[in-house]
Design a protein around this motif. Structure first.
Motif, PDB file in Angstrom:
ATOM      1  N   ASN A 242     -15.091  34.167  14.849  1.00 49.92           N
ATOM      2  CA  ASN A 242     -14.312  35.397  14.718  1.00 49.92           C
ATOM      3  C   ASN A 242     -13.362  35.528  15.901  1.00 49.92           C
ATOM      4  O   ASN A 242     -13.763  35.338  17.054  1.00 49.92           O
ATOM      5  N   LYS A 243     -12.121  35.850  15.602  1.00 53.31           N
ATOM      6  CA  LYS A 243     -11.127  36.082  16.649  1.00 53.31           C
ATOM      7  C   LYS A 243     -10.727  37.546  16.582  1.00 53.31           C
ATOM      8  O   LYS A 243     -10.155  38.002  15.589  1.00 53.31           O
ATOM      9  N   ASP A 322     -16.584  31.850  21.047  1.00 56.38           N
ATOM     10  CA  ASP A 322     -15.706  30.992  20.246  1.00 56.38           C
ATOM     11  C   ASP A 322     -16.296  30.793  18.860  1.00 56.38           C
ATOM     12  O   ASP A 322     -15.582  30.813  17.864  1.00 56.38           O
ATOM     13  N   PHE A 323     -17.615  30.605  18.801  1.00 64.25           N
ATOM     14  CA  PHE A 323     -18.306  30.517  17.512  1.00 64.25           C
ATOM     15  C   PHE A 323     -19.800  30.673  17.745  1.00 64.25           C
ATOM     16  O   PHE A 323     -20.299  30.523  18.870  1.00 64.25           O
ATOM     17  N   SER A 324     -20.507  30.985  16.666  1.00 68.06           N
ATOM     18  CA  SER A 324     -21.966  31.072  16.670  1.00 68.06           C
ATOM     19  C   SER A 324     -22.493  30.199  15.549  1.00 68.06           C
ATOM     20  O   SER A 324     -21.822  30.007  14.527  1.00 68.06           O
ATOM     21  N   PHE A 346     -21.424  30.173  21.655  1.00 63.64           N
ATOM     22  CA  PHE A 346     -20.681  29.240  22.485  1.00 63.64           C
ATOM     23  C   PHE A 346     -19.333  29.838  22.896  1.00 63.64           C
ATOM     24  O   PHE A 346     -18.618  30.402  22.074  1.00 63.64           O
ATOM     25  N   GLY A 347     -19.013  29.696  24.201  1.00 64.06           N
ATOM     26  CA  GLY A 347     -17.672  29.985  24.673  1.00 64.06           C
ATOM     27  C   GLY A 347     -17.379  31.424  25.023  1.00 64.06           C
ATOM     28  O   GLY A 347     -16.210  31.787  25.134  1.00 64.06           O
ATOM     29  N   HIS A 348     -18.385  32.258  25.230  1.00 61.08           N
ATOM     30  CA  HIS A 348     -18.130  33.639  25.610  1.00 61.08           C
ATOM     31  C   HIS A 348     -18.517  33.849  27.077  1.00 61.08           C
ATOM     32  O   HIS A 348     -19.180  33.014  27.697  1.00 61.08           O
ATOM     33  N   THR A 349     -18.103  34.980  27.622  1.00 64.78           N
ATOM     34  CA  THR A 349     -18.379  35.320  29.011  1.00 64.78           C
ATOM     35  C   THR A 349     -19.409  36.443  29.062  1.00 64.78           C
ATOM     36  O   THR A 349     -19.390  37.361  28.244  1.00 64.78           O
ATOM     37  N   ILE A 350     -20.319  36.357  30.010  1.00 61.60           N
ATOM     38  CA  ILE A 350     -21.321  37.403  30.192  1.00 61.60           C
ATOM     39  C   ILE A 350     -21.201  37.972  31.604  1.00 61.60           C
ATOM     40  O   ILE A 350     -20.719  37.313  32.526  1.00 61.60           O
ATOM     41  N   ASP A 402     -20.222  31.723  32.095  1.00 61.67           N
ATOM     42  CA  ASP A 402     -20.151  31.234  30.721  1.00 61.67           C
ATOM     43  C   ASP A 402     -21.496  31.511  30.071  1.00 61.67           C
ATOM     44  O   ASP A 402     -22.535  31.042  30.534  1.00 61.67           O
ATOM     45  N   GLY A 403     -21.498  32.312  29.007  1.00 62.57           N
ATOM     46  CA  GLY A 403     -22.748  32.719  28.381  1.00 62.57           C
ATOM     47  C   GLY A 403     -23.250  31.784  27.306  1.00 62.57           C
ATOM     48  O   GLY A 403     -24.162  32.144  26.553  1.00 62.57           O
ATOM     49  N   THR A 404     -22.696  30.596  27.209  1.00 62.08           N
ATOM     50  CA  THR A 404     -23.109  29.652  26.172  1.00 62.08           C
ATOM     51  C   THR A 404     -24.610  29.373  26.263  1.00 62.08           C
ATOM     52  O   THR A 404     -25.143  29.134  27.350  1.00 62.08           O
TER      53      THR A 404
END
Length: 480
Positions: A242-243, A322-324, A346-350, A402-404
């Motif tokens: 989702n964007k 970026d995706f789950s 994957f690819g989000h910030t925490i 990076d919260g991956t």
């Protein structure tokens, strides 16, 4: 129709003469400290109509219309109309695909629809008064003043979604699933539009702004093995991407830095100073020019003017991945069954509250191993502890990660006794099972996050301090 009414009464006293009086005779108390009451009511009524059309099980059409009215909105726009249309085409029922035996089902579908949101408190459309004190000659007096500007034109926030999808099943169900593309545009957002303080009010609730979500969802199931020996193995796969983006705000396509809302970025974006590393030996002069010293945080100078100011803040990231993806395997052999489920983002910030409250401090508490800078350990991770400084300067640069992660979410193992054994026990069936929830987390292969649980971390500094809980369960399912 739905109606919600809330009535609130409160009395606060001190010195009730007898404990047994409780709250039945508050007037006997020595002091009456406070008396208050409140009332709130809202109503919503809705009308919904739907028409379904099916021609020869090939062409499908659904038309819907919903009309909602809410007392929360202004007298000029209490009602909103929300239509929807969906169409489907069963391609597998067409003659030109009827001879393709490996296709069980193939359905193309598309739709568009709109829904409303009434997410504002009651009375937001009305001018509200509040009690206030003021000088009346040489004495004080009480009166009322307006505390909110009414907006009789406030109306429903609406979200319009368009989607196109494909449902499929091949090889007698050995592969089946669906693929969907969608776009959602939310307009007339219910937001507090900022006002100049000189007029006496800081904001007014209005319908402003536009956000957009675009994405893809894929889910399918495969039957990997279905042997005559009673061995069966199936796999479920889910994938979502989702964007999210803000298209416009109060003044059009203009950023709202105060609320950290940026055009083209997700709603929850992180805007802060960025750590370029730690000032190292040999960089004494450069560090001093930024009023820092060796061993402390080196902040990114965005505009290169040699001074760190608010203009040097940058977009660090967002909590939108970026995706789950998820992966479930189910295996059975005769009376034994096993399943396990993996899930990852994957690819989000925490924002790690754990590092904000513990590791950012100057080694004051018992804590996890921290890669602090020292002359013998010239790392770029954490600044050198300083006994006279509780928090390092620009310590918020230490909390973004990076919260991956990938989690083994659950594992289930069971054994069902043969019917003969169950009959001897006077049962219809008996199953013994064991399961474990969240036994393993992988979060370090792409990031140096060494906190508690990346999934519990979020957008605030008080998140990320709840550890992952592993739960073991043993049980029996008996049917008589």
């Amino acid at each position: 129709m739905q109606r919600d009414k809330t009535e609130l009464y409160n009395n606060q006293v001190q010195g009730v003469p007898s404990e047994t009086q409780q709250f039945y005779n508050l007037g006997d108390a020595n002091s009456i400290l406070a008396i208050g009451s409140n009332y709130s009511q809202w109503t919503i009524n809705s009308y919904l109509g739907r028409i379904n059309y099916d021609f020869n099980n090939k062409y499908l059409l659904t038309l819907t219309l919903r009309r909602d009215g809410s007392s929360r909105f202004g007298v000029n726009s209490k009602y909103g109309n929300f239509p929807g249309v969906a169409a489907g085409w069963n391609l597998s029922n067409e003659p030109f695909l009827s001879n393709i035996r490996w296709i069980d089902q193939l359905k193309l579908r598309a739709g568009w629809g709109k829904v409303g949101n009434q997410g504002v408190a009651p009375y937001q459309t009305q001018g509200i008064l509040a009690r206030t004190s003021y000088a009346f000659g040489d004495a004080s007096a009480f009166g009322y003043r307006p505390t909110a500007i009414g907006n009789p034109d406030l109306r429903w926030e609406s979200s319009a979604t368009a989607n196109i999808g494909l449902d499929f099943s091949f090889w007698k169900g050995r592969l089946q699933g669906s693929l969907e593309l969608y776009e959602t545009n939310t307009t007339n957002l219910l937001l507090s539009d900022q006002l100049p303080g000189s007029i006496g009010f800081s904001a007014v609730t209005r319908n402003v702004g536009h956000t957009r979500n675009r994405g893809i969802e894929l889910g399918f199931t495969t039957v990997n093995i279905n042997a005559a020996s009673s061995f069966r193995w199936t796999t479920d796969v889910q994938f979502t991407k989702n964007k999210e983006a803000i298209v416009s705000l109060y003044n059009g396509a203009v950023d709202d830095i105060g609320n950290r809302w940026f055009i083209g970025q997700p709603l929850n974006s992180f805007y802060d100073y960025k750590k370029d590393g730690i000032w190292q030996l040999g960089e004494e002069e450069a560090a001093q020019s930024y009023n820092s010293r060796v061993g402390q945080i080196k902040v990114h100078d965005k505009n290169g003017d040699g001074v760190i100011t608010g203009d040097d803040r940058v977009l660090i990231g967002s909590d939108v991945p970026d995706f789950s993806a998820g992966l479930t395997n189910r295996i059975s052999f005769k009376n034994i069954d096993l399943s396990f489920f993996f899930f990852g983002r994957f690819g989000h910030t925490i924002v790690s509250g754990f590092h904000q409250d513990n590791n950012a401090l100057a080694g004051r508490y018992q804590q996890i191993k921290v890669d602090y800078w020292t002359p013998q350990n010239p790392t770029n991770e954490f600044p050198q502890p300083k006994s006279t400084q509780e928090f390092p300067v620009y310590n918020t640069t230490l909390i973004y990660y990076d919260g991956t992660f990938i989690k083994l979410r659950n594992v289930n193992l069971g054994y069902t006794l043969k019917s003969g054994w169950a009959d001897k026990l006077g049962m219809e069936s008996l199953r013994i099972y064991a399961s474990v929830q969240q036994p393993k987390i992988w979060s370090e292969y792409r990031t140096k996050y060494n906190g508690v649980d990346p999934e519990t971390s979020g957008t605030e500094v008080d998140s990320g301090i709840t550890p992952a809980t592993t739960v073991f369960t043993f049980g029996i399912n008996a049917k008589f």
